[in-house]
Design a protein around this motif. Structure first.
Motif, PDB file in Angstrom:
ATOM      1  N   HIS A   1      23.805 -52.658-105.831  1.00  0.00           N
ATOM      2  CA  HIS A   1      25.019 -51.885-105.517  1.00  0.00           C
ATOM      3  C   HIS A   1      26.288 -52.636-105.927  1.00  0.00           C
ATOM      4  N   GLN A   2      26.182 -53.941-106.188  1.00  0.00           N
ATOM      5  CA  GLN A   2      27.350 -54.724-106.612  1.00  0.00           C
ATOM      6  C   GLN A   2      27.430 -54.869-108.129  1.00  0.00           C
ATOM      7  N   ASP A   3      26.419 -54.391-108.819  1.00  0.00           N
ATOM      8  CA  ASP A   3      26.349 -54.568-110.261  1.00  0.00           C
ATOM      9  C   ASP A   3      27.531 -53.881-110.947  1.00  0.00           C
TER      10      ASP A   3
ATOM     11  N   ASN B   1      17.175 -55.600-106.368  1.00  0.00           N
ATOM     12  CA  ASN B   1      17.326 -54.343-105.631  1.00  0.00           C
ATOM     13  C   ASN B   1      18.308 -54.482-104.475  1.00  0.00           C
TER      14      ASN B   1
END
Length: 201
Positions: free
Chosen positions: A28-30, A24
């Motif tokens: 946001h970097q996935d 989690n």
């Protein structure tokens, strides 16, 4: 202390595999990718980078990762692609544990008898791998006598490699006649596959 894990240890935290909080925090970097970061680090020639795969890993397979490294546009791409390959023999049992390809500061190791969780499948091998890497020792135990080719120099491909049409012209049917030409790419490719399969069989 060396791993900076004392705060976690002192607070009573325990390691768990694949928990949600780390995911989690990084979700946001996935999908953003790290290709440019890898290239920048390699081009400094100051940071050694070891990529490793279990050869039985179906999640992050070694073929895809090796293709990624071969197509990585860094200062020594051609040299790395043509670099010699070595079998890596471990010191604790003198057996071949994997296959290494290395040039300058880029190393790629395929670990035998292991899947996605290499340290879980091969703990002793993994420990020696990390020690060999961290102490800048050699993975080059035994040279593999493989032909090494340079990557294609143009978008049209390597002119030294035959096209599917050229391969099809060379393939003979069982009665000895040459296959007709011209032949479309799909048929040529299928014929090539059938011919190669018959050799293997």
């Amino acid at each position: 202390e060396a791993l900076h894990s004392l705060p976690s240890y002192e607070s009573g935290q325990q390691y768990q595999e694949c928990t949600d909080p780390p995911y989690n925090a990084l979700v946001h970097q996935d999908g953003l990718g790290v290709t440019e970061d890898v290239k920048d680090l390699l081009n400094t020639n100051k940071v050694r980078m070891l990529f490793f795969n279990g050869v039985m890993d179906l999640i992050c397979n070694h073929v895809g990762n090796e293709i990624f490294l071969e197509e990585l546009e860094w200062n020594y791409q051609k040299d790395w692609t043509q670099a010699a390959r070595y079998a890596w023999v471990t010191s604790f049992d003198q057996s071949v544990a994997g296959y290494m390809k290395e040039y300058k500061n880029l190393l790629y190791l395929k670990v035998l008898e292991s899947g996605h969780m290499v340290p879980m499948d091969q703990p002793e091998v993994s420990l020696e791998m990390m020690q060999t890497f961290l102490y800048s020792r050699s993975f080059d135990s035994s040279l593999q006598k493989l032909q090494r080719l340079a990557p294609p120099s143009s978008k049209d491909g390597d002119s030294s490699c035959p096209t599917s049409e050229e391969i099809a012209k060379l393939i003979q049917t069982k009665n000895g006649s040459i296959m007709p030409s011209p032949i479309n790419k799909t048929t040529a490719t299928q014929s090539s596959i059938i011919w190669l399969a018959s050799i293997v069989a």
